[in-house]
Design a protein around this motif. Sequence first.
Motif, PDB file in Angstrom:
ATOM      1  N   ASN A 100       0.784  -1.234   0.000  1.00 20.09           N
ATOM      2  CA  ASN A 100       0.000   0.000   0.000  1.00 20.09           C
ATOM      3  C   ASN A 100       0.815   1.282   0.000  1.00 20.09           C
ATOM      4  OD1 ASN A 100      -1.671  -2.080   2.048  1.00 20.09           O
ATOM      5  ND2 ASN A 100      -2.754  -1.284   0.289  1.00 20.09           N
ATOM      6  N   ASN A 101       2.132   1.176   0.076  1.00 21.14           N
ATOM      7  CA  ASN A 101       2.994   2.355   0.110  1.00 21.14           C
ATOM      8  C   ASN A 101       2.503   3.369   1.147  1.00 21.14           C
ATOM      9  OD1 ASN A 101       5.226   3.854  -0.624  1.00 21.14           O
ATOM     10  ND2 ASN A 101       4.279   4.730  -2.439  1.00 21.14           N
ATOM     11  N   GLU A 128      10.107  -1.682   1.756  1.00 19.12           N
ATOM     12  CA  GLU A 128      10.021  -0.715   0.661  1.00 19.12           C
ATOM     13  C   GLU A 128       8.884  -1.091  -0.272  1.00 19.12           C
ATOM     14  OE1 GLU A 128      11.784   2.063   0.281  1.00 19.12           O
ATOM     15  OE2 GLU A 128      12.962   1.666   2.090  1.00 19.12           O
ATOM     16  N   PHE A 129       8.293  -0.104  -0.891  1.00 15.29           N
ATOM     17  CA  PHE A 129       7.230  -0.332  -1.873  1.00 15.29           C
ATOM     18  C   PHE A 129       7.868  -0.745  -3.190  1.00 15.29           C
ATOM     19  CE2 PHE A 129       4.136   1.402  -5.038  1.00 15.29           C
ATOM     20  CZ  PHE A 129       3.113   0.520  -4.759  1.00 15.29           C
ATOM     21  N   PRO A 130       7.597  -1.975  -3.658  1.00 19.86           N
ATOM     22  CA  PRO A 130       8.241  -2.445  -4.885  1.00 19.86           C
ATOM     23  C   PRO A 130       7.521  -2.057  -6.173  1.00 19.86           C
ATOM     24  CG  PRO A 130       6.970  -4.217  -3.938  1.00 19.86           C
ATOM     25  CD  PRO A 130       6.852  -3.040  -2.997  1.00 19.86           C
ATOM     26  N   GLY A 131       6.338  -1.458  -6.046  1.00 22.73           N
ATOM     27  CA  GLY A 131       5.565  -1.166  -7.258  1.00 22.73           C
ATOM     28  C   GLY A 131       4.891  -2.435  -7.738  1.00 22.73           C
ATOM     29  N   GLY A 132       5.121  -2.795  -8.992  1.00 29.98           N
ATOM     30  CA  GLY A 132       4.540  -4.026  -9.527  1.00 29.98           C
ATOM     31  C   GLY A 132       3.028  -3.978  -9.529  1.00 29.98           C
ATOM     32  N   VAL A 138      -2.594   1.183  -5.760  1.00 22.16           N
ATOM     33  CA  VAL A 138      -2.303   2.426  -5.056  1.00 22.16           C
ATOM     34  C   VAL A 138      -2.653   3.619  -5.944  1.00 22.16           C
ATOM     35  CG1 VAL A 138      -0.446   3.850  -4.056  1.00 22.16           C
ATOM     36  CG2 VAL A 138      -0.565   1.399  -3.543  1.00 22.16           C
ATOM     37  N   GLN A 139      -2.372   3.515  -7.226  1.00 22.80           N
ATOM     38  CA  GLN A 139      -2.718   4.595  -8.148  1.00 22.80           C
ATOM     39  C   GLN A 139      -4.231   4.815  -8.216  1.00 22.80           C
ATOM     40  OE1 GLN A 139      -0.347   6.671  -9.596  1.00 22.80           O
ATOM     41  NE2 GLN A 139      -2.196   7.882  -9.888  1.00 22.80           N
TER      42      GLN A 139
END
Length: 152
Positions: A100-101, A128-132, A138-139
């Motif tokens: 969830n960053n 850490e937020f890895p994205g993916g 999250v966006q």
Amino acid sequence: MRIGIGSDHNAFDMKESLKEHIRGLGHEVTDYGCNDSCTEVDYPEVAFRVAGDIAEGKLDRGILVCGTGIGVAIAAGKVPGIRAALCHDTYSAERAQKSNNAQVLTMGAQIIGIELAKQIVKVYLESEFPGGRSARKVQQIIDKERQFLQAR
């Protein structure tokens, strides 16, 4: 990392212990109060200040504690762009960041003890937020928040 920490009077002792623990992990810590366990402090103002400074780029992350952790999570989450996560276990703390960053970790001093809180903070700050795949979710949250803000 630059970490902001804050509490109400119910969580003053936990905040003080966590502040030293975070410094021991090698992070810079800014204390947003409260300053003692006797003077009653309303948690929203502390949460708004920490979350606001994260939103403005003055801090990298925040740690907020109150009696249950619920109030500070709700308050911090009202600051546009902030995702606050209430965590009372290390797995949730890790997922708060990795899935969830979340920029803010909240905990309840009347719910968990200081040693568990220290473990939770360590895991959260090491994650850490890895994205993916999580980045798109999250966006979606970010986009919906922007949509609500523009509608006002």
